[in-house]
Design an enzyme around this catalytic site. Structure first.
Site, mmCIF file in Angstrom:
data_model
loop_
_atom_site.group_PDB
_atom_site.id
_atom_site.type_symbol
_atom_site.label_atom_id
_atom_site.label_comp_id
_atom_site.label_asym_id
_atom_site.label_seq_id
_atom_site.Cartn_x
_atom_site.Cartn_y
_atom_site.Cartn_z
ATOM 1 N N GLU A 134 0.889 -1.171 0.000
ATOM 2 C CA GLU A 134 0.000 0.000 0.000
ATOM 3 C C GLU A 134 0.915 1.206 0.000
ATOM 4 O OE1 GLU A 134 -1.342 3.271 0.983
ATOM 5 O OE2 GLU A 134 -1.498 2.434 2.997
ATOM 6 N N CYS A 137 -1.580 8.918 3.413
ATOM 7 C CA CYS A 137 -1.520 8.430 2.034
ATOM 8 C C CYS A 137 -2.807 8.744 1.287
ATOM 9 C CB CYS A 137 -1.222 6.936 2.011
ATOM 10 S SG CYS A 137 -2.325 5.932 3.020
#
Length: 457
Positions: A229, A263
């Site tokens: 990720e 993120c």
């Protein structure tokens, strides 16, 4: 062995030094995790789930202490610590409640017989995690794996080694065997060696796309399953029929939460011409009103970045964008004070070729991009090597949902809102934002052996 010293990003002062583990220590811990797997995988799932449930309660019981540790090590505003802890506890609860159902055997018919599809643990899962959500990143990868019967090794970011060791204590207090969850205080070279160990059967990383390429290649070299990720420059579309006031409020929240170091933060704001000026004026006013404050104070909304080096990198991206045509509307100046401080900043005239357009700005800097219409907004949103999250603001919710479903090339989309994660919904991206999913049934299935047993007669 060399040591690592953690620092308070608000002041630059030293917190504590940690001696890195020796190669021999690492080898012994990895071997012990492999041995522990043989017992843990045979432990009834109900027992494993109860350990996970107790972990969630321990997180709640220690919420203030954990929040203060996050603030000290990486600068998270203290008021944002409790929601992170609560999300982590909710992940524990969801996993404890649903793991048995998600991992249950399935009966299938075959010609002349039947089959069982079973979900079996595979071994040691190695997680390489960042500093920005120092509890959540650990919980979201490790809790499903422990419930599934795998054992876990954690390499946490060096700036949050204190949190790595405190979490290890809580896992063990919850009933996870000592060698079934261990934190490794190691460097990058040692980490590569861990990936190569035969006991390790899966590798998961949250980090930059550069780190993702390295770890995925290292795991692939040894034929290990991996989940990565990675970063993103999430686009939030403000369409011509958007509620501008709502869009501004949520876009500010989406840009400065966690001091802009998320993120799935809202980073590029792609605004249709009809509402651009109204959005820009209100957004710049709101961002300009945000004051940097002591992250230990409850009223703080923007604290320091996690490290001065990362702050300096962000400022260099801003300067490079301006040199290539971007314009600073507010902020954009590095404060002359100790600590890793950077103000809420807004750039416009953001175009391809600028870091503000092409790359991830991991801090409180927003990029405004003006487009002619909704179609161009979608095109610009997809004009990125990343594809983690994004958002759409529109009064026509049905149309926004359809655009989110079919047009935005990302793993997640918010419609008229800003949400980080939900325990039961898949989390992950596409393109250079990585592959694989965490949370919910998807996370429970990432590192299990989906085994078919065929029975004749």
């Amino acid at each position: 062995m060399p040591s690592v010293t953690t620092h308070d990003p608000a002041t630059g002062e030293e917190i504590r030094s940690y001696e890195l583990f020796t190669d021999q220590q690492v080898a012994e811990i990895v071997e012990a995790a492999g041995t522990a797997f043989q017992t843990w995988r045979r432990t009834p799932l109900e027992t494993r789930a109860e350990a996970v449930r107790r972990l969630g309660q321990l997180l709640r019981d220690n919420e203030r202490e954990l929040s203060e540790l996050m603030t000290a090590e990486m600068g998270k505003p203290i008021a944002q610590g409790a929601p992170e802890v609560q999300l982590c506890a909710a992940i524990c609860d969801w996993t404890a409640d649903h793991a048995a159902e998600v991992l249950a055997d399935r009966e299938e018919s075959t010609e002349g017989g039947r089959a069982i599809v079973t979900h079996q643990p595979v071994g040691v899962i190695y997680g390489i995690q960042p500093w920005n959500f120092p509890i959540y990143q650990v919980i979201r990868f490790s809790v499903p794996q422990l419930a599934a019967g795998n054992t876990v090794l954690l390499k946490h970011a060096q700036s949050v080694f204190g949190m790595a060791l405190r979490l290890e204590e809580l896992y063990h207090e919850a009933g996870v065997p000592r060698d079934a969850f261990r934190s490794l205080l190691i460097d990058h070279d040692q980490s590569d060696d861990v990936i190569a160990r035969p006991e390790v059967r899966g590798v998961t990383l949250t980090g930059s796309d550069t780190a993702g390429r390295h770890i995925a290649a290292r795991a692939g070299e040894h034929l290990k399953k991996s989940v990565v990720e990675l970063g993103s420059n999430d686009a939030y579309l403000v369409l011509g029929d958007a509620d501008v006031e709502q869009a501004v409020e949520l876009s500010v929240q989406g840009r400065i939460t966690n001091n802009g170091q998320t993120c799935v933060a809202a980073k590029r704001f792609i605004v249709v011409d009809d509402v651009y000026d109204a959005f820009k004026d209100a957004y710049v006013e709101a961002m300009g009103a945000i004051e940097m404050g002591d992250p230990r104070q409850e009223g703080c909304t923007l604290g320091p970045m996690s490290a001065e080096g990362l702050r300096d990198d962000l400022h260099e991206q801003v300067i490079a964008s301006v040199e290539k045509g971007a314009k600073v509307l507010v902020g954009g100046e590095k404060p002359d004070r100790p600590g890793a401080w950077y103000p809420a900043t807004v750039l416009e005239n953001v175009q391809p070729g600028q870091p503000a357009y092409d790359d991830e700005l991991f801090g409180p800097v927003a990029s405004l991009i003006r487009v002619a219409d909704d179609e161009e907004a979608v095109r610009v949103a997809n004009d990125s090597r990343y594809g983690l999250g994004g958002g759409i603001f529109s009064r026509d919710t049905a149309r926004a949902v359809e655009l989110a479903r079919t047009e935005l090339d990302t793993g997640m989309v918010n419609v008229n809102g800003y949400n980080l994660a939900q325990p039961h919904l898949p989390f992950g991206g596409v393109k250079d934002s990585g592959y694989g999913r965490e949370h919910g049934s998807w996370g429970l299935h990432e590192f299990v052996n989906i085994k078919t047993v065929m029975i004749d007669g």
